[in-house]
Enzyme design. Structure first.
Site, mmCIF file in Angstrom:
data_model
loop_
_atom_site.group_PDB
_atom_site.id
_atom_site.type_symbol
_atom_site.label_atom_id
_atom_site.label_comp_id
_atom_site.label_asym_id
_atom_site.label_seq_id
_atom_site.Cartn_x
_atom_site.Cartn_y
_atom_site.Cartn_z
ATOM 1 N N ASP A 99 -3.866 -0.467 -3.220
ATOM 2 C CA ASP A 99 -2.999 0.593 -2.720
ATOM 3 C C ASP A 99 -1.665 0.255 -2.265
ATOM 4 O OD1 ASP A 99 -3.982 -1.361 -0.999
ATOM 5 O OD2 ASP A 99 -4.544 0.242 0.673
ATOM 6 N N ASP A 102 2.210 -6.152 -0.605
ATOM 7 C CA ASP A 102 3.221 -6.767 0.331
ATOM 8 C C ASP A 102 3.700 -8.194 0.286
ATOM 9 O OD1 ASP A 102 1.233 -7.489 2.132
ATOM 10 O OD2 ASP A 102 1.802 -5.885 3.448
ATOM 11 N N PHE A 151 5.061 0.380 8.466
ATOM 12 C CA PHE A 151 3.501 0.107 8.293
ATOM 13 C C PHE A 151 3.228 1.555 8.016
ATOM 14 C CE2 PHE A 151 -0.648 -1.896 9.149
ATOM 15 C CZ PHE A 151 -1.275 -0.972 9.368
ATOM 16 N N VAL A 152 2.562 1.894 7.010
ATOM 17 C CA VAL A 152 2.297 3.070 6.184
ATOM 18 C C VAL A 152 0.593 3.510 6.277
ATOM 19 C CG1 VAL A 152 4.301 3.374 4.960
ATOM 20 C CG2 VAL A 152 2.265 2.110 4.083
#
Length: 179
Positions: A99, A102, A151-152
């Protein structure tokens, strides 16, 4: 829009258009091959499902559950394997579907682990690339979207196992996770 979402970052339509573009690239690269497509649970499951339905070559599916987060919002740097593969990767072309990347810790350690099992190749496909947070030298082979350090949630991404079912990707309000 969900009440805990500050704003919608990527709409359902934008996501589907980009998933098709990535699938088209994979279809060209893997034409005539039979890759093993590994979904990284749980976050990639929505992206994975949409992507594999657009692949035209024969594929086999498998899943791994790995974590470097726990209940927090930043990586711990330690890879915990909760579910390993059922299939042998030796000699196989492997496509990892994740997904988000980072810090890169999780995917770097996962890629090293898989290469120790002697696949023919390992490629990484990510929905989101939060490149400014990269702490290790790893880049995805295919990335749908580069995003800022927010922050998703949504489209499989969660905060404490919530929000995965949102059809878009949104920015989570800070008040939700900064207590």
């Amino acid at each position: 829009m969900h009440q805990d979402c500050e704003k919608i970052l990527l709409t359902e339509e934008q996501i589907q258009r980009r998933v098709q573009q990535i699938a088209d690239r994979l279809n060209r690269e893997y034409a005539g091959k039979n890759p093993l497509v590994i979904g990284i649970l749980k976050g990639s499951v929505v992206f994975y499902s949409d992507l594999i339905r657009k692949l035209e070559m024969p594929i086999e599916l498998d899943f791994m559950a790995v974590s470097s987060y726990g209940a927090g919002t930043t990586s711990s740097g330690f890879l915990k394997i909760k579910k390993d593969l059922d299939k042998n990767v030796e000699g196989r072309d492997v496509i990892i579907v994740e997904d988000i990347i980072d810090s890169g810790y999780t995917l770097a350690k996962l890629k090293k682990l898989l290469y120790a099992r002697h696949p023919a190749s390992v490629k990484i496909v990510v929905l989101l690339d939060k490149f400014e947070r990269r702490a290790v030298a790893i880049e995805p082979d295919y990335s749908c979207f580069d995003i800022e350090d927010e922050f998703v949630i949504g489209y499989g991404l969660d905060y404490n196992e919530q929000y995965r079912n949102l059809p878009y990707i949104g920015i989570l309000k800070r008040c939700v996770y900064e207590h």
